[in-house]
Design a protein around this motif. Structure first.
Motif, PDB file in Angstrom:
ATOM      1  N   PHE A 294       0.836  -1.203   0.000  1.00 33.69           N
ATOM      2  CA  PHE A 294       0.000   0.000   0.000  1.00 33.69           C
ATOM      3  C   PHE A 294       0.875   1.259   0.000  1.00 33.69           C
ATOM      4  N   LYS A 295       1.939   1.255   0.794  1.00 33.18           N
ATOM      5  CA  LYS A 295       2.842   2.413   0.843  1.00 33.18           C
ATOM      6  C   LYS A 295       3.464   2.662  -0.523  1.00 33.18           C
ATOM      7  N   SER A 296       3.853   1.608  -1.216  1.00 32.19           N
ATOM      8  CA  SER A 296       4.447   1.794  -2.550  1.00 32.19           C
ATOM      9  C   SER A 296       3.428   2.403  -3.517  1.00 32.19           C
ATOM     10  N   HIS A 297       2.159   2.026  -3.390  1.00 35.38           N
ATOM     11  CA  HIS A 297       1.117   2.638  -4.220  1.00 35.38           C
ATOM     12  C   HIS A 297       1.004   4.125  -3.911  1.00 35.38           C
ATOM     13  N   GLU A 298       0.984   4.464  -2.628  1.00 31.22           N
ATOM     14  CA  GLU A 298       0.831   5.860  -2.224  1.00 31.22           C
ATOM     15  C   GLU A 298       2.033   6.700  -2.668  1.00 31.22           C
ATOM     16  N   GLU A 299       3.222   6.125  -2.634  1.00 27.32           N
ATOM     17  CA  GLU A 299       4.407   6.839  -3.125  1.00 27.32           C
ATOM     18  C   GLU A 299       4.274   7.124  -4.618  1.00 27.32           C
ATOM     19  N   LYS A 300       3.741   6.160  -5.354  1.00 22.26           N
ATOM     20  CA  LYS A 300       3.511   6.358  -6.792  1.00 22.26           C
ATOM     21  C   LYS A 300       2.454   7.439  -7.015  1.00 22.26           C
ATOM     22  N   HIS A 301       1.385   7.423  -6.220  1.00 23.44           N
ATOM     23  CA  HIS A 301       0.335   8.439  -6.350  1.00 23.44           C
ATOM     24  C   HIS A 301       0.900   9.833  -6.059  1.00 23.44           C
ATOM     25  N   ARG A 302       1.688   9.923  -5.001  1.00 21.77           N
ATOM     26  CA  ARG A 302       2.294  11.210  -4.637  1.00 21.77           C
ATOM     27  C   ARG A 302       3.164  11.725  -5.785  1.00 21.77           C
ATOM     28  N   ALA A 303       3.909  10.831  -6.416  1.00 22.72           N
ATOM     29  CA  ALA A 303       4.768  11.226  -7.539  1.00 22.72           C
ATOM     30  C   ALA A 303       3.935  11.682  -8.745  1.00 22.72           C
ATOM     31  N   LEU A 304       2.807  11.024  -8.999  1.00 27.93           N
ATOM     32  CA  LEU A 304       1.925  11.452 -10.098  1.00 27.93           C
ATOM     33  C   LEU A 304       1.411  12.867  -9.872  1.00 27.93           C
ATOM     34  N   PHE A 305       0.945  13.145  -8.660  1.00 28.60           N
ATOM     35  CA  PHE A 305       0.447  14.479  -8.346  1.00 28.60           C
ATOM     36  C   PHE A 305       1.576  15.505  -8.404  1.00 28.60           C
ATOM     37  N   ALA A 306       2.745  15.150  -7.894  1.00 30.10           N
ATOM     38  CA  ALA A 306       3.889  16.076  -7.916  1.00 30.10           C
ATOM     39  C   ALA A 306       4.259  16.425  -9.355  1.00 30.10           C
ATOM     40  N   ALA A 307       4.261  15.434 -10.225  1.00 29.28           N
ATOM     41  CA  ALA A 307       4.609  15.682 -11.632  1.00 29.28           C
ATOM     42  C   ALA A 307       3.595  16.607 -12.292  1.00 29.28           C
ATOM     43  N   GLU A 308       2.314  16.417 -12.005  1.00 27.88           N
ATOM     44  CA  GLU A 308       1.294  17.279 -12.606  1.00 27.88           C
ATOM     45  C   GLU A 308       1.378  18.693 -12.034  1.00 27.88           C
ATOM     46  N   LEU A 309       1.642  18.815 -10.750  1.00 32.82           N
ATOM     47  CA  LEU A 309       1.817  20.148 -10.167  1.00 32.82           C
ATOM     48  C   LEU A 309       3.013  20.848 -10.799  1.00 32.82           C
ATOM     49  N   GLN A 310       4.088  20.120 -10.982  1.00 33.06           N
ATOM     50  CA  GLN A 310       5.288  20.693 -11.598  1.00 33.06           C
ATOM     51  C   GLN A 310       4.992  21.114 -13.040  1.00 33.06           C
ATOM     52  N   ARG A 311       4.280  20.271 -13.788  1.00 37.19           N
ATOM     53  CA  ARG A 311       3.922  20.598 -15.173  1.00 37.19           C
ATOM     54  C   ARG A 311       3.127  21.895 -15.232  1.00 37.19           C
ATOM     55  N   ARG A 312       2.269  22.107 -14.254  1.00 39.51           N
ATOM     56  CA  ARG A 312       1.430  23.301 -14.203  1.00 39.51           C
ATOM     57  C   ARG A 312       2.155  24.513 -13.608  1.00 39.51           C
ATOM     58  N   GLY A 313       3.319  24.274 -13.008  1.00 40.21           N
ATOM     59  CA  GLY A 313       4.027  25.360 -12.343  1.00 40.21           C
ATOM     60  C   GLY A 313       3.344  25.784 -11.052  1.00 40.21           C
ATOM     61  N   VAL A 314       2.712  24.814 -10.377  1.00 44.07           N
ATOM     62  CA  VAL A 314       1.960  25.074  -9.153  1.00 44.07           C
ATOM     63  C   VAL A 314       2.750  24.518  -7.971  1.00 44.07           C
ATOM     64  N   ARG A 315       2.878  25.327  -6.936  1.00 46.20           N
ATOM     65  CA  ARG A 315       3.571  24.884  -5.721  1.00 46.20           C
ATOM     66  C   ARG A 315       2.699  23.911  -4.936  1.00 46.20           C
ATOM     67  N   ARG A 316       3.355  23.083  -4.148  1.00 47.35           N
ATOM     68  CA  ARG A 316       2.586  22.140  -3.345  1.00 47.35           C
ATOM     69  C   ARG A 316       1.784  22.883  -2.270  1.00 47.35           C
ATOM     70  N   CYS A 317       0.811  22.192  -1.721  1.00 53.95           N
ATOM     71  CA  CYS A 317      -0.111  22.747  -0.738  1.00 53.95           C
ATOM     72  C   CYS A 317       0.626  23.098   0.555  1.00 53.95           C
ATOM     73  N   ARG A 318       0.168  24.155   1.191  1.00 48.25           N
ATOM     74  CA  ARG A 318       0.760  24.545   2.470  1.00 48.25           C
ATOM     75  C   ARG A 318       0.515  23.500   3.547  1.00 48.25           C
ATOM     76  N   SER A 319      -0.450  22.612   3.341  1.00 51.72           N
ATOM     77  CA  SER A 319      -0.743  21.567   4.327  1.00 51.72           C
ATOM     78  C   SER A 319       0.103  20.309   4.121  1.00 51.72           C
ATOM     79  N   TYR A 320       1.018  20.330   3.163  1.00 48.82           N
ATOM     80  CA  TYR A 320       1.826  19.148   2.836  1.00 48.82           C
ATOM     81  C   TYR A 320       2.527  18.581   4.070  1.00 48.82           C
ATOM     82  N   TRP A 321       3.250  19.424   4.791  1.00 47.97           N
ATOM     83  CA  TRP A 321       3.998  18.931   5.961  1.00 47.97           C
ATOM     84  C   TRP A 321       3.066  18.593   7.112  1.00 47.97           C
ATOM     85  N   LEU A 322       1.987  19.329   7.255  1.00 52.26           N
ATOM     86  CA  LEU A 322       0.991  19.016   8.280  1.00 52.26           C
ATOM     87  C   LEU A 322       0.411  17.616   8.031  1.00 52.26           C
ATOM     88  N   CYS A 323       0.105  17.334   6.787  1.00 48.09           N
ATOM     89  CA  CYS A 323      -0.415  16.001   6.435  1.00 48.09           C
ATOM     90  C   CYS A 323       0.627  14.920   6.729  1.00 48.09           C
TER      91      CYS A 323
END
Length: 180
Positions: free
Chosen positions: A53-82
């Motif tokens: 399950f953790k490996s799936h979540e790491e892959k999901h996190r990478a997918l979202f990170a790549a799309e945010l990077q493609r859009r030039g959007v910074r990660r959420c301010r709640s990232y570290w809180l989460c």
């Protein structure tokens, strides 16, 4: 001009949703990371599944990170809180054992799946790039829910206590993330 404004609004909403989803995946990775650490003593039979399950979540996190990077959007301010919240939740539930671990996954995934389905509906025809990324993770999130649900006894104290608390906490973190 009106059409461009509509596309921009949809893109902004899609970006905000993706930021929160990315932060949520950070939380999920840390839940599993901490549960794996604790489950070595409290629920060794679950460690292999938790690693998967953790490996799936790491892959999901990478997918979202790549799309945010493609859009030039910074990660959420709640990232570290989460991430910190996920680690604490994972440690506590991991310490409580097999039923608490599984009840936590069921509660989190129930909320997450509801949000993902709502996001897909909201963004359909508005932000197809966001829809493509979100669509890639739904099946694995459903797998986490269903496999964990197979370990849960509905009459067990952790199912009754943790389910509502974890679900409400997950909803709160998502609500907060959308507003930060």
């Amino acid at each position: 001009m009106g059409e461009k404004k509509k596309l921009d609004a949809a893109s902004v909403l899609g970006g905000r949703i993706l930021k929160v989803d990315h932060a949520g995946e950070q939380g999920a990775v840390n839940i599993y990371r901490a549960q794996i650490f604790m489950a070595r003593w409290t629920a060794p039979s679950l460690v292999g599944e938790l690693r998967e399950f953790k490996s799936h979540e790491e892959k999901h996190r990478a997918l979202f990170a790549a799309e945010l990077q493609r859009r030039g959007v910074r990660r959420c301010r709640s990232y570290w809180l989460c991430g910190i919240g996920g680690w604490v939740l994972g440690c506590v539930t991991g310490l409580l054992g097999r039923h608490a671990i599984s009840a936590t996954t069921v509660a989190v995934e129930r909320v997450v799946l509801g949000h993902l389905k709502e996001q897909l509906h909201t963004l359909a025809g508005q932000d197809e790039a966001a829809v493509r990324v979100i669509s890639q993770i739904v099946d694995e999130e459903q797998l986490h829910h269903d496999r964990s649900a197979s370990h849960v006894r509905t009459d067990h104290v952790w199912s009754k206590l943790l389910g509502p608390v974890v679900a409400a906490s997950t909803e709160s973190v998502i609500w907060l993330g959308m507003r930060l």
